[in-house]
Design a protein around this motif. Sequence first.
Motif, PDB file in Angstrom:
ATOM      1  N   GLU A 948       0.834  -1.212   0.000  1.00 58.56           N
ATOM      2  CA  GLU A 948       0.000   0.000   0.000  1.00 58.56           C
ATOM      3  C   GLU A 948       0.863   1.253   0.000  1.00 58.56           C
ATOM      4  N   ALA A 949       2.062   1.142   0.608  1.00 55.73           N
ATOM      5  CA  ALA A 949       2.911   2.318   0.789  1.00 55.73           C
ATOM      6  C   ALA A 949       3.995   2.407  -0.276  1.00 55.73           C
ATOM      7  N   SER A 950       3.674   1.952  -1.470  1.00 60.38           N
ATOM      8  CA  SER A 950       4.701   1.903  -2.518  1.00 60.38           C
ATOM      9  C   SER A 950       5.261   3.276  -2.860  1.00 60.38           C
ATOM     10  N   ASN A 951       4.458   4.331  -2.674  1.00 61.45           N
ATOM     11  CA  ASN A 951       4.916   5.678  -3.032  1.00 61.45           C
ATOM     12  C   ASN A 951       5.307   6.504  -1.814  1.00 61.45           C
ATOM     13  N   ASP A 952       5.337   5.894  -0.662  1.00 66.09           N
ATOM     14  CA  ASP A 952       5.596   6.634   0.576  1.00 66.09           C
ATOM     15  C   ASP A 952       6.815   6.010   1.254  1.00 66.09           C
ATOM     16  N   VAL A 953       7.973   6.668   1.057  1.00 64.90           N
ATOM     17  CA  VAL A 953       9.232   6.116   1.582  1.00 64.90           C
ATOM     18  C   VAL A 953       9.215   6.084   3.100  1.00 64.90           C
ATOM     19  N   ASN A 954       8.690   7.136   3.732  1.00 62.02           N
ATOM     20  CA  ASN A 954       8.681   7.191   5.200  1.00 62.02           C
ATOM     21  C   ASN A 954       7.860   6.039   5.786  1.00 62.02           C
ATOM     22  N   SER A 955       6.704   5.803   5.188  1.00 65.52           N
ATOM     23  CA  SER A 955       5.854   4.712   5.688  1.00 65.52           C
ATOM     24  C   SER A 955       6.523   3.363   5.470  1.00 65.52           C
ATOM     25  N   GLN A 956       7.153   3.213   4.304  1.00 65.37           N
ATOM     26  CA  GLN A 956       7.854   1.957   4.039  1.00 65.37           C
ATOM     27  C   GLN A 956       8.956   1.716   5.074  1.00 65.37           C
ATOM     28  N   ALA A 957       9.706   2.786   5.353  1.00 60.62           N
ATOM     29  CA  ALA A 957      10.790   2.652   6.338  1.00 60.62           C
ATOM     30  C   ALA A 957      10.226   2.251   7.699  1.00 60.62           C
ATOM     31  N   GLN A 982      16.355  -4.182   3.744  1.00 66.46           N
ATOM     32  CA  GLN A 982      15.346  -3.642   2.832  1.00 66.46           C
ATOM     33  C   GLN A 982      14.936  -2.216   3.200  1.00 66.46           C
ATOM     34  N   ASN A 983      15.316  -1.766   4.395  1.00 67.08           N
ATOM     35  CA  ASN A 983      14.842  -0.456   4.871  1.00 67.08           C
ATOM     36  C   ASN A 983      15.444   0.661   4.033  1.00 67.08           C
ATOM     37  N   PRO A 984      14.586   1.524   3.439  1.00 68.26           N
ATOM     38  CA  PRO A 984      15.114   2.583   2.561  1.00 68.26           C
ATOM     39  C   PRO A 984      15.678   3.783   3.322  1.00 68.26           C
ATOM     40  N   ASP A 985      15.404   3.888   4.601  1.00 65.41           N
ATOM     41  CA  ASP A 985      15.849   5.049   5.374  1.00 65.41           C
ATOM     42  C   ASP A 985      17.161   4.696   6.084  1.00 65.41           C
ATOM     43  N   CYS A 986      18.234   5.468   5.768  1.00 62.57           N
ATOM     44  CA  CYS A 986      19.559   5.129   6.291  1.00 62.57           C
ATOM     45  C   CYS A 986      19.612   5.226   7.807  1.00 62.57           C
ATOM     46  N   SER A 987      19.014   6.279   8.357  1.00 61.39           N
ATOM     47  CA  SER A 987      19.085   6.450   9.813  1.00 61.39           C
ATOM     48  C   SER A 987      18.330   5.324  10.525  1.00 61.39           C
ATOM     49  N   MET A 988      17.161   4.968  10.002  1.00 60.86           N
ATOM     50  CA  MET A 988      16.401   3.861  10.601  1.00 60.86           C
ATOM     51  C   MET A 988      17.164   2.550  10.438  1.00 60.86           C
ATOM     52  N   GLN A 989      17.805   2.398   9.287  1.00 59.78           N
ATOM     53  CA  GLN A 989      18.584   1.182   9.044  1.00 59.78           C
ATOM     54  C   GLN A 989      19.705   1.059  10.063  1.00 59.78           C
ATOM     55  N   LEU A 990      20.347   2.202  10.346  1.00 60.29           N
ATOM     56  CA  LEU A 990      21.435   2.204  11.318  1.00 60.29           C
ATOM     57  C   LEU A 990      20.905   1.885  12.714  1.00 60.29           C
ATOM     58  N   ASP A 991      19.758   2.446  13.042  1.00 65.81           N
ATOM     59  CA  ASP A 991      19.141   2.143  14.349  1.00 65.81           C
ATOM     60  C   ASP A 991      18.843   0.656  14.466  1.00 65.81           C
ATOM     61  N   CYS A 992      18.292   0.109  13.408  1.00 67.59           N
ATOM     62  CA  CYS A 992      17.981  -1.330  13.415  1.00 67.59           C
ATOM     63  C   CYS A 992      19.257  -2.161  13.559  1.00 67.59           C
ATOM     64  N   HIS A1018      29.441  -2.940   6.440  1.00 69.32           N
ATOM     65  CA  HIS A1018      30.541  -3.515   7.225  1.00 69.32           C
ATOM     66  C   HIS A1018      31.139  -2.488   8.190  1.00 69.32           C
ATOM     67  N   ASP A1019      31.478  -1.312   7.677  1.00 68.37           N
ATOM     68  CA  ASP A1019      32.103  -0.297   8.532  1.00 68.37           C
ATOM     69  C   ASP A1019      31.162   0.150   9.645  1.00 68.37           C
ATOM     70  N   GLU A1020      29.869   0.236   9.323  1.00 64.00           N
ATOM     71  CA  GLU A1020      28.904   0.652  10.341  1.00 64.00           C
ATOM     72  C   GLU A1020      28.823  -0.372  11.476  1.00 64.00           C
ATOM     73  N   VAL A1021      28.875  -1.667  11.095  1.00 66.07           N
ATOM     74  CA  VAL A1021      28.826  -2.714  12.124  1.00 66.07           C
ATOM     75  C   VAL A1021      30.034  -2.589  13.043  1.00 66.07           C
ATOM     76  N   VAL A1022      31.210  -2.439  12.429  1.00 65.28           N
ATOM     77  CA  VAL A1022      32.434  -2.312  13.231  1.00 65.28           C
ATOM     78  C   VAL A1022      32.335  -1.095  14.129  1.00 65.28           C
ATOM     79  N   SER A1023      31.879   0.013  13.585  1.00 62.80           N
ATOM     80  CA  SER A1023      31.758   1.241  14.365  1.00 62.80           C
ATOM     81  C   SER A1023      30.801   1.062  15.538  1.00 62.80           C
ATOM     82  N   ILE A1024      29.678   0.398  15.271  1.00 64.70           N
ATOM     83  CA  ILE A1024      28.683   0.177  16.335  1.00 64.70           C
ATOM     84  C   ILE A1024      29.264  -0.684  17.443  1.00 64.70           C
ATOM     85  N   ILE A1025      29.928  -1.775  17.033  1.00 68.02           N
ATOM     86  CA  ILE A1025      30.463  -2.691  18.048  1.00 68.02           C
ATOM     87  C   ILE A1025      31.583  -2.006  18.825  1.00 68.02           C
ATOM     88  N   GLU A1026      32.411  -1.221  18.105  1.00 69.36           N
ATOM     89  CA  GLU A1026      33.492  -0.513  18.794  1.00 69.36           C
ATOM     90  C   GLU A1026      32.938   0.483  19.804  1.00 69.36           C
TER      91      GLU A1026
END
Length: 1390
Positions: A948-957, A982-992, A1018-1026
Amino acid sequence: MAAVLERSFIEICGFERETLQRFRDVTVNLGLSALPGGVKFPDSAGAFHYEESGKLLSITSNRFIHWSTSGDAVQLVEQSLDTNLLNNAVKLKFTHCTVLPGGVSIQETLNNVIILISTNQTVHRLVLPHPSRMYRSELVTELHMQSIFTDVGKLSFHDPSHSAIIPNSVGQTGSPMTSTAWLSQSGEAHYALASPAGGIMVITLPPHDTQGGVSVLELKRSSMMQRLSGWMPTAIRGEQSPADLVLSLAVRELEEDSFIFALCQDHKLRMWSLREQACLLEADMLEYMPACKGVKRLAGQGHRLRLVFSPTTGLCVCVYLAVPQRGQFTVLQLVATENNRYSLDHISSLFTTQETLVDFVLTSSDIWGVWVDDSNTTVVKYINFEHNTAGQWNQVFVQPPPEEEVHMGVDQDPRETYLEVLFSPLRFTASSIVKALQIYRRGSDRISDLSWESLKKEVTVAVESELQGSVTEFEFSQEEYRLLQVEFWSKFYACCLQYQEALSMPLGLTVSQHTGMVCLLKKGFVSFLLPCFAVDHLYLSYDEYLFTEEETPITEDPEVGRDVLQLVQCLRLVSDAVSGEMAYEMEKALEHLQSPERAAELVLENMLSNDNDNVIEDIQNKLQDIRNPMAAMMVLLREMDLETDAEAGEGPLVPGQSLNTRISLSQLYGSSSAASVVCQAVCHMTMTRALFCRDMLILQKLYLRFGDNVFLSGGAQLLQLQQELIPRSSHLLSSYYLLKNVSQSLASSVPVDIIDANLQHLTVLELSDTPALSSRSALSPQTVVELFYQTTARKMIISQIYSQQQSNALLHWSHMISNVVHLLAQLLWPSNPNFQFPECLMANCQYTQLQEYVRLTGPWCQTNIGSCCFMLGQCYLANGEGQKALQCFQEAATEVEKEDFLVRLTGAEEEEAASTPRLQYYNKVLRLLEDVGLPELVIQLASLTITEASNDVNSQAALWTRIFKHHLDLGHNSEAYEALTQNPDCSMQLDCLRQLVVVLCERSQLQDLVQFPYVSLHDEVVSIIESRARGLDLLSHNYYELLYAFHINRHNYRKAGTVMFEFGMRLGREVRTRLGLQKQVNCYLAALNCLRLIRPEYAWIVQPAAGAVYERPGASPKRNSDGELTSEPVKRQVDILELKDLEKEYILSRSRLTLAQHHPPSAAIAGSASAAEMVALLVQTGLFDSALSVCQTFKLSLTPVFEGLTFKCIKFQFGGEETQNEAWSWLAANQLSSVVNTKESSATDEAWRLLASYLDRYTSTNAQYHRCVINKLLSHGIPLPDWLVTSYKAVDAASLLRLFLNFDLLDDAAELVLEYIDALQGKGHQYFGIEGPLSETASPVWLPYTAVDQLLQALNETQTNSSLYNKVRDRLDDYHKLVEQTTKQRLNAR
């Protein structure tokens, strides 16, 4: 469309709420004994209506008191339709007295309500506070209110102002026959008693707030002798009962005088003046009765008298003459003439054929009467005595008693069926069931207050126990057991019927002058008479009335009106022709959602096949008399259709009104009594109209069958009938069946935890403050419609009524109650757009009833389809059927923008609105599913919603985040990772991603975490764990190990080594425990392993900066923790650590661990100790092997080690056994070169052996270690061991000599010099490390002359050592000679 009313009324029983009416018993005992041969009077009842009961703003609005008398008891109940009154029922019992007919009278003054009671021996006055004086504040907002009877138990009935005994001269000779009482304008209480000897006795009590005695007055037209005879029994006087024996009394105060009207046995009406004590008027009532021959000879026994005063007609008197076969009401008007004389003008004479009159009431325009006919059936009628030339009484449809037999289908369980009938809200009072239960249980114990549910259980147990007790056989067929069940349940049912019939016996009638409210007073309860709607009137009318009616208010067109009446007559014929069995089948068809049209056809088929009385032919004949049947049907169907386009008022109660008015409106018709009456009225209306629609549908099917035989215009009307009228009738039948079902559906009691959970769900949906859900009532309604009325509907209805009329208008009963009933039915009507009723059911956790409501509306109702689906989903959720709920929620989504409830549901979104209403709806449902705790369904629905949210990036995220969260919660790690990617929002992806790392670490599912590919992350994972590793406690979390495994898995060994080295560094600084040191050793080992896996040229790491370890996430780069500006950061030089550097750190770390293992308190300081500090700590603890290892690794001097060990040996010299025992522990930690297993070996011996082994193992230039040991020993005054002296002599005898001299050991020094000289001369030279003695061919030798000179000097200065001096001197001289000789030989040899 407003409902059209008829002139008839219908009885609605106001059954009590609780199990039993809680009467407080008050016994009045004035010490009297019972009169001989006491007369037994029939039970009676009456009522008092407050003067301001018709005013909305009064505290007494819709409030009245009703009473009933039985023998020596009076039961008084105060009732209000607006508020629930507490302590409102009292039972007065007068010992050895009998309450007289007409013996209860109630009047109100400004401050009090005064109750006057007459018995055959006493008179009583109860002075109670007026309701307006009980609540001083004008604003009364409580749901409950105290009754005026609250403090009745505090009254003193022995007080002369409250009670009086009828004087002996009057009261002992017989019992008064009837009475009346009233309050004069001056406050005196007058009691008029009908003497058995004829005449009237008036007893007067002074005003209750003044002192005074009782006065007695006799009114009688007779001689003095007769007056003196008093109330002597007639048998003694030898005469028949007197002609002027009073049968009925009534009083009216006019012009400061009290006029007492007495209807006597001689059929004469007499009017007495109390002031003048004279009879002012006497009239023979037989003069107004036509054909009265023979009546004069009959003594009038059942004559009754009533008065009414109105400003328009003045004082009117109505006399009922009880004549066999033809009772007559005569209405007369009192007319005053000159000279204080009075006459009666005849207004009307009305006749009735009923036999036994129970009671009648005269109003300013009507006569209301209640009779009991020969079959003990109650009959109520009324008539307008002024404008009724035909003398036709208006009908009142009384409630028939419950059916004598319960109809039961073969598929029904007897117990369930009987319980359903017994506890239906319409049939039986709780009192009748309780009494039947007590009889059935043979009165074993009294039944205390029980709820409906508890009472139902008690009844079930009682009947089942009786059944089990009667069984003698052990085996039954199913059919035999069913028959037994029916037998015992029908027996109990018959018992209930008897008691219900007794409680339904009418005792009186009351009509409020102020509101027009009519009540029928019965032995066990009060029933209310409501105006009948025109459609219901036509269907319910008795045949003799129906066939004489010529017009109906349903239509103004007289032609259509006649057709409607003809059509209704046909419907009545159809109704009579439908057998009970077919009616039951029709009912079952509706219950099972079969087509009403098909069911009607089956009923018609049955009627046609069993038409023995030619009913069908009669119907056909009547149908042919109807000129326009389509119009008549349309009129009736339109009148029954409650569909309306007007939206019910959802705002506050009549905005703009004063606070006082709004509060009064908020309570109007709010009591449980009013709720019961209104909802039962709706129930009766729906039952009647369901039958009406059923018969209409059957009749329409019959029309189709007759075809052109009854239709004058042929096919066009048949087509209209088939395509329009039959579907509409079918729809109405289904609607009314639904309303009938819900109005009889009992409300369930709900546990508190379910209520709380439901409230939380409503909060999630943001529906908790909608009108349908606000103001939960504190009452416990019987039916779901009562629940709806009390919590939601009443306020909406009152608001709607008063938006169209003034608030100061009188509360006219007929107008108000019919409006309330009609509007409530409209709110319940399924085809109306409002959806408050299902909302109310949901809010109050009535899930079973709500499911049934949705089920019954499903096939035919096209309104609120989506809302019903949503409600059904709520029910499934509450019952734990999540998949079904999800399916319902999905089906409801298609109607989101079309239905008010769903629009409101989606419009309440507070956060940033989604792009479409459907997305908002899905968000609400997702939150609801989350709140209930169904993550699998959340994932399922969110996955569907993404399309349903094919045109709404925020809702998809947001949706992908939801999916990720719930997959993660469920332990679906791979699916959670997929959702994250699959999450299109980078900040939400990082939170997840951060959440994924943290959760998997907490669950110790590190294998999954390490093996995910992470492609671009990969770098984000290392940064998070560090960042997690550096920001959290080292021992509680294992992020460093995780990061190490992460790098190892990807073969990045240098990074892995760096991580473990940093971990080790932090452990040393932050975790000063043995466990921390152990971890540090392991970390450094792991780091060493990593670097050894790399080619040597790359086996290095950058040393982590200390700042990186301690920096807090989010800390200010410019200010420190105190908020002060920090200095400019110093540019640090990058330190490169190679393999050898790591090895050093490892050795140091291992030594720290060894120290902590042997001396745990040292762990706190060892973590940050340098190599030199560690050596000192190790030496102090006795770990000399480790200390030596550190010294060698870091190239430190071994001197501290030797000094430390020497000192321990010294301590052994002076220590006791305890010191020896302690020594073994640290001795065991050091490896000796050889093991000596002799018994004589002690800790001291072992320590010296260890020292000796070290001196042998660790040689040094100039034997500095020997020197430091000897120096330590000598400084403590310890004699040198021979082995030490021997070994040092062989290395550096000169140094030994100097040490002896330093510590003034002259003897030892001299001895050493002597031995040394001997060794030089060839005697023991090997002990001094000399290759060969002094000779011309050997290598040169030397003697420490300076030290020897110092020795000689010292020896020479001390007289005690003179011999030793001489000995050394001599030996030295000998040596010098040998040197000289050898020198010469060497020179000569050249």
